[in-house]
Scaffold this active site. Structure first.
Site, PDB file in Angstrom:
ATOM      1  N   GLY A  40       0.978  -1.293   0.092  1.00  0.00           N
ATOM      2  CA  GLY A  40       0.065   0.278   0.014  1.00  0.00           C
ATOM      3  C   GLY A  40       0.716   1.313  -0.046  1.00  0.00           C
ATOM      4  O   GLY A  40       2.056   1.320   0.526  1.00  0.00           O
ATOM      5  N   GLN A  53       3.063  10.083   1.241  1.00  0.00           N
ATOM      6  CA  GLN A  53       4.335   9.207   1.280  1.00  0.00           C
ATOM      7  C   GLN A  53       5.222   9.603   0.135  1.00  0.00           C
ATOM      8  O   GLN A  53       6.401   9.419   0.347  1.00  0.00           O
ATOM      9  CB  GLN A  53       4.332   7.735   1.363  1.00  0.00           C
ATOM     10  CG  GLN A  53       3.349   7.296   2.675  1.00  0.00           C
ATOM     11  CD  GLN A  53       3.228   5.755   2.602  1.00  0.00           C
ATOM     12  OE1 GLN A  53       2.187   5.362   2.102  1.00  0.00           O
ATOM     13  NE2 GLN A  53       4.212   5.123   3.393  1.00  0.00           N
ATOM     14  N   CYS A  66       5.185  -0.520   7.041  1.00  0.00           N
ATOM     15  CA  CYS A  66       5.184   0.952   6.413  1.00  0.00           C
ATOM     16  C   CYS A  66       6.197   1.203   5.427  1.00  0.00           C
ATOM     17  O   CYS A  66       7.425   1.091   5.904  1.00  0.00           O
ATOM     18  CB  CYS A  66       4.769   2.050   7.175  1.00  0.00           C
ATOM     19  SG  CYS A  66       4.234   3.730   6.463  1.00  0.00           S
ATOM     20  N   LEU A  67       6.175   1.599   4.149  1.00  0.00           N
ATOM     21  CA  LEU A  67       7.324   1.980   3.335  1.00  0.00           C
ATOM     22  C   LEU A  67       7.953   3.283   3.782  1.00  0.00           C
ATOM     23  O   LEU A  67       9.331   3.390   3.387  1.00  0.00           O
ATOM     24  CB  LEU A  67       6.886   2.168   1.949  1.00  0.00           C
ATOM     25  CG  LEU A  67       6.345   0.839   1.203  1.00  0.00           C
ATOM     26  CD1 LEU A  67       5.723   1.183  -0.332  1.00  0.00           C
ATOM     27  CD2 LEU A  67       7.329  -0.216   1.185  1.00  0.00           C
ATOM     28  N   HIS A  97      -4.772   1.841   7.430  1.00  0.00           N
ATOM     29  CA  HIS A  97      -3.395   2.139   7.554  1.00  0.00           C
ATOM     30  C   HIS A  97      -3.252   3.297   6.392  1.00  0.00           C
ATOM     31  O   HIS A  97      -2.731   4.269   6.625  1.00  0.00           O
ATOM     32  CB  HIS A  97      -2.233   1.038   7.034  1.00  0.00           C
ATOM     33  CG  HIS A  97      -1.105   1.427   7.028  1.00  0.00           C
ATOM     34  ND1 HIS A  97      -0.099   1.063   7.769  1.00  0.00           N
ATOM     35  CD2 HIS A  97      -0.165   2.247   6.197  1.00  0.00           C
ATOM     36  CE1 HIS A  97       1.174   1.476   7.804  1.00  0.00           C
ATOM     37  NE2 HIS A  97       1.006   2.438   6.748  1.00  0.00           N
ATOM     38  N   GLU A  98      -3.501   3.102   5.131  1.00  0.00           N
ATOM     39  CA  GLU A  98      -3.520   4.143   4.263  1.00  0.00           C
ATOM     40  C   GLU A  98      -4.415   5.211   4.242  1.00  0.00           C
ATOM     41  O   GLU A  98      -4.140   6.317   4.269  1.00  0.00           O
ATOM     42  CB  GLU A  98      -3.916   3.647   2.760  1.00  0.00           C
ATOM     43  CG  GLU A  98      -2.688   2.319   2.359  1.00  0.00           C
ATOM     44  CD  GLU A  98      -1.413   2.830   2.701  1.00  0.00           C
ATOM     45  OE1 GLU A  98      -0.961   3.640   2.495  1.00  0.00           O
ATOM     46  OE2 GLU A  98      -0.617   1.760   3.015  1.00  0.00           O
ATOM     47  N   HIS A 114      -2.974   7.520   6.753  1.00  0.00           N
ATOM     48  CA  HIS A 114      -1.753   8.326   6.063  1.00  0.00           C
ATOM     49  C   HIS A 114      -2.575   9.970   5.575  1.00  0.00           C
ATOM     50  O   HIS A 114      -1.938  10.870   5.734  1.00  0.00           O
ATOM     51  CB  HIS A 114      -1.220   7.853   4.773  1.00  0.00           C
ATOM     52  CG  HIS A 114       0.121   6.871   5.360  1.00  0.00           C
ATOM     53  ND1 HIS A 114       1.066   7.410   6.160  1.00  0.00           N
ATOM     54  CD2 HIS A 114       0.432   5.593   5.002  1.00  0.00           C
ATOM     55  CE1 HIS A 114       1.782   6.533   6.205  1.00  0.00           C
ATOM     56  NE2 HIS A 114       1.466   5.433   5.517  1.00  0.00           N
TER      57      HIS A 114
END
Ligand code: NI
Length: 183
Positions: A45, A50, A87-88, A130-131, A134
């Site tokens: 994701g 990000q 998470c990236l 999660h996304e 963000h």
């Protein structure tokens, strides 16, 4: 085009993102570039903040169908479960977070500009929550108990300085994988 993925501590990750008003060609290109960026980093994701863009755009691929969501919101949720999450923007960090087990989310599909609903459970439900976090300036460590956050302070500091918790060998393997997947 592949974007640089921001690390924990960078400003756009802390901001509430703006809704998208027009599904134009720029948005479609952005979605394509976000998928490219996410796959190259072996993520499931990615949210626009990000990559430094504070607009409400998210891409997810948990292995079934790739999902691109414009202005997504959760309209129903049910249950609670604790599970590992990464998470990236936190390379190499995996921590348990409590999320709803099932969610229904609505979003605009960038392909046709229509409003859709998706019902999700398991990893997909976790990824959607999660996304969307963000987009509201929330990262997954914000969902952890304060005590746990203090325990991993050193790791978080490394990430904030632009570092990764993965070993160099793992980083190299990842690069090889992404080259392979990019074909
Ligand atoms: Ni993330």
């Amino acid at each position: 085009m592949k974007y640089r993925i921001l690390h924990y501590g960078e400003e756009p990750l802390k901001k509430v993102s703006e809704p998208v008003n027009d599904i134009d060609n720029d948005i479609k290109i952005l979605v394509k570039d976000m998928f490219e960026t996410m796959y190259a980093a072996n993520g499931v994701g990615l949210a626009a903040p990000q990559i430094g863009k504070n607009i409400r755009v998210v891409v997810i691929d948990c292995g079934d169908d790739p999902l691109a969501m414009i202005n997504p919101s959760i309209i129903k949720k049910k249950g609670k479960e604790k599970g590992p999450e990464g998470c990236l923007s936190f390379p190499g960090l995996s921590e348990n977070v409590i999320r709803a087990t099932n969610v229904v989310a609505e979003y605009i599909d960038p392909e046709d500009g229509e409003l859709y609903e998706v019902e999700a459970e398991g990893l997909l439900a976790r990824a959607i929550q999660h996304e969307i976090d963000h987009l509201n300036g929330i990262v997954f460590v914000d969902r952890m108990p304060e005590a746990r956050r203090s325990q991993i302070k050193n790791e978080l500091d490394i990430i904030k300085r632009g570092g990764s918790l993965r070993s160099e060998t793992e980083e190299e393997e990842e690069t090889d994988d992404s080259l392979f997947e990019a074909r």
